[in-house]
Scaffold this motif. Sequence first.
Motif, PDB file in Angstrom:
ATOM      1  N   GLU A   1       5.111   0.632   1.107  1.00 17.45           N
ATOM      2  CA  GLU A   1       6.336   0.482  -0.256  1.00 17.45           C
ATOM      3  C   GLU A   1       7.006   1.001   0.824  1.00 17.45           C
ATOM      4  N   LEU A   2       7.585   1.902   1.688  1.00 17.37           N
ATOM      5  CA  LEU A   2       9.093   2.080   2.192  1.00 17.37           C
ATOM      6  C   LEU A   2       9.517   1.606   2.915  1.00 17.37           C
ATOM      7  N   SER A   3       8.637   0.476   3.860  1.00 20.37           N
ATOM      8  CA  SER A   3       8.857  -0.529   4.900  1.00 20.37           C
ATOM      9  C   SER A   3       9.597  -1.996   3.763  1.00 20.37           C
ATOM     10  N   ALA A   4       9.001  -1.806   1.939  1.00 21.91           N
ATOM     11  CA  ALA A   4       9.673  -2.993   1.434  1.00 21.91           C
ATOM     12  C   ALA A   4      10.770  -2.242   0.818  1.00 21.91           C
ATOM     13  N   THR A   5      11.516  -1.173   0.714  1.00 19.47           N
ATOM     14  CA  THR A   5      12.448  -0.478   0.130  1.00 19.47           C
ATOM     15  C   THR A   5      13.604  -1.449   0.302  1.00 19.47           C
ATOM     16  N   ASN A   6      13.845  -1.765   1.046  1.00 19.13           N
ATOM     17  CA  ASN A   6      15.055  -2.589   1.456  1.00 19.13           C
ATOM     18  C   ASN A   6      14.984  -4.282   0.572  1.00 19.13           C
ATOM     19  N   GLY A   7      14.050  -4.376   1.046  1.00 25.14           N
ATOM     20  CA  GLY A   7      14.050  -5.986  -0.372  1.00 25.14           C
ATOM     21  C   GLY A   7      13.915  -5.354  -1.673  1.00 25.14           C
ATOM     22  N   ILE A   8      13.586  -4.562  -2.063  1.00 24.55           N
ATOM     23  CA  ILE A   8      12.844  -3.843  -3.307  1.00 24.55           C
ATOM     24  C   ILE A   8      15.428  -4.063  -4.349  1.00 24.55           C
ATOM     25  N   ALA A   9      15.613  -2.755  -2.498  1.00 27.63           N
ATOM     26  CA  ALA A   9      17.443  -2.223  -3.233  1.00 27.63           C
ATOM     27  C   ALA A   9      18.516  -3.961  -3.517  1.00 27.63           C
ATOM     28  N   GLY A  10      17.711  -4.657  -2.496  1.00 25.70           N
ATOM     29  CA  GLY A  10      19.213  -5.562  -2.997  1.00 25.70           C
ATOM     30  C   GLY A  10      18.303  -6.372  -4.187  1.00 25.70           C
ATOM     31  N   ALA A  11      17.257  -6.015  -4.850  1.00 25.79           N
ATOM     32  CA  ALA A  11      16.873  -7.038  -6.227  1.00 25.79           C
ATOM     33  C   ALA A  11      17.725  -6.276  -6.380  1.00 25.79           C
ATOM     34  N   PHE A  12      17.608  -4.668  -7.024  1.00 22.01           N
ATOM     35  CA  PHE A  12      18.461  -3.781  -7.826  1.00 22.01           C
ATOM     36  C   PHE A  12      19.866  -4.562  -7.689  1.00 22.01           C
TER      37      PHE A  12
ATOM     38  N   THR B   1       0.988  -1.057  -0.320  1.00 27.90           N
ATOM     39  CA  THR B   1       0.247   0.023   0.055  1.00 27.90           C
ATOM     40  C   THR B   1       1.103   1.410  -0.340  1.00 27.90           C
ATOM     41  N   PHE B   2       0.228   2.049   0.229  1.00 27.40           N
ATOM     42  CA  PHE B   2       0.887   3.686  -0.252  1.00 27.40           C
ATOM     43  C   PHE B   2       1.605   4.112   0.874  1.00 27.40           C
TER      44      PHE B   2
END
Length: 603
Positions: free
Chosen positions: A110-121, A105-106
């Motif tokens: 989404e900010l809580s997921a940020t570390n996981g997304i950064a790792g995928a990048f 959610t907005f």
Amino acid sequence: MTTANVEVESLKGEVDRLRLEVQTLQAKQGHEQVTLGHYLLTRLTQLGVKHMFGVPGDFNLGFLDLVEDHPDIDWIGNCNELNAAYAADGYARIKPNALGVVTTTFGVGELSATNGIAGAFSEMVPVLHIAGVPSTTQQKKRPLLHHTLGDGRYGAYAEVAKQITVHTAWLDNVETAPRMIDEAIIQCMTKARPVYLTLPTDFVTAEVSSERLNIPLQRVVSVNDPPTENFVVDQIEKLVREAEGDVVIIVDACVFRYDVRDEVKEFLKKTGFPVYAAPMGKTAIDEDYERYGGIYVGSITDPEIKENVEKAKLIISVGGVQSDFNSGMFTYGFPTSRHVELHSTHTHIQYAAYPGVGFKHLLPKLTERLQSYYDLGSKIPVIPYKAKIPAEETDVITQRYFWPRIGSFFKPNDVIVTETGTANFGILDVPLPPKTLLVSQIFWGSIGWSVGATLGVALAARDLGLGRVVLFVGDGSMQLTVQEISPMIRLGLKPIIFLLNNNGYVIERTIHGKHRKYNDIADWKWTQLLDTLGDRETETKSFKVTNQAELESLLQDAAFLDSDCTTLVEVIMDRLDAPRLLADGVAINKRAARAATGKVDDD
């Protein structure tokens, strides 16, 4: 895969892309209409996505109704958004030509997921992050909504996403939304990195033309410029000829990420050159292959392996990622003058760079050109890569003993997940059975990643009919993300979890603060954990081993070996014991720091 087949696939992808553009221009209201939410889910199912990770929130609930009612996609409710992003990362690493999908959610989600997304990048993993956002009307009027920053900047979180994704798609027009969804997915697949897609609450049920859905989306691999590619092939062959066929191949992470395992396998089969792997490339080549020699990690490599790699007259690396831990703290022991690097979008030959010449199309052409060197390449000696279990006087379970001993526990088709820390380093000295996959996060190195990732890995492995999923994680790492074992139990997944209990953060103690309290943690009652997280008496098993004899007994216990449920094994280890590769790598860094500053770190 032959050169012709690779080129046909690329041309087909390009034709489909052009057809999509034509459909965009021709789309009319007369075509069958579907909701935008249905359009997005159909695109995902076309790519083989069967599971979506995330946490519900008021700005994504309408979309989650469609997900829950969808016949082909299962909603995997995670315990938090960070773990959901980790799970999507793990899922994408295992599922070929698919995506990991996480929905939040907005703002707060989404900010809580940020570390996981950064790792995928960082690690080049294709994860689609769908963020449910306020309606387009609310975005225009900018009321003081919950989950906002209170200053009217509804696009602030998208600005954060731009730093850690390869593409962002902010949907604000229903007519262009299908094209933007398609472009986002294509970017995610082609560049093997995360993308960010907003889905306004009023767009979920808005109707759009279904016409584009008739044309599949594909990873589009650009065809290399023929004259440049031919020149590159000529230059590499010239170096191989000058080296008299004395060539060594090093495979690395991008062999997985950009789907060239088949091309690499054919190249090795036809040339006979010996092959080694960097840590992030472990299991890119089956480790029972007779021309496979083990793991190369620069100056901390096993001495025999190190000599065999570095004495070669020419080294060709495929998909290399020369990060600190992956390269033995930047200590590759051969000069640029003897090095050729093949990457997804470019090629380096000694000191020259050739942008736009990617390995997907280049490898089949190199195979055709260099197969005449088979007689020379196949005669280069390769020392068999075997585990060496040390003879120890102690009965303590040491890192030195544990990892080679656990090697005999693995089976073909197992999927092995290792956590940032001792497990990532310990597993490197263990030869793995054929068709085994190792999943690790060596570059980004987020503590706790492996637990969430194991959920995604286990679901993908079940989809694909792979073997057991085996997780190795330290007690400190486990405490960060332990709750994600709960959905594993709920979903009937059956990972085997080796919990390495050494009373805290051993990787941190090895780096600095050997006796500092900040590297200590509370000691949980680990064998009771699965009861708390969802066991209903028959769905889990837990074991504890405190010495080598107990470990030996467990690894020969039929009840354990035949276990068909979520299983946890607590392994007691010394709080200061670290795997050889970790200790040696840290020692190199400390020597470098000492040389640069004159300061000795003896804590």
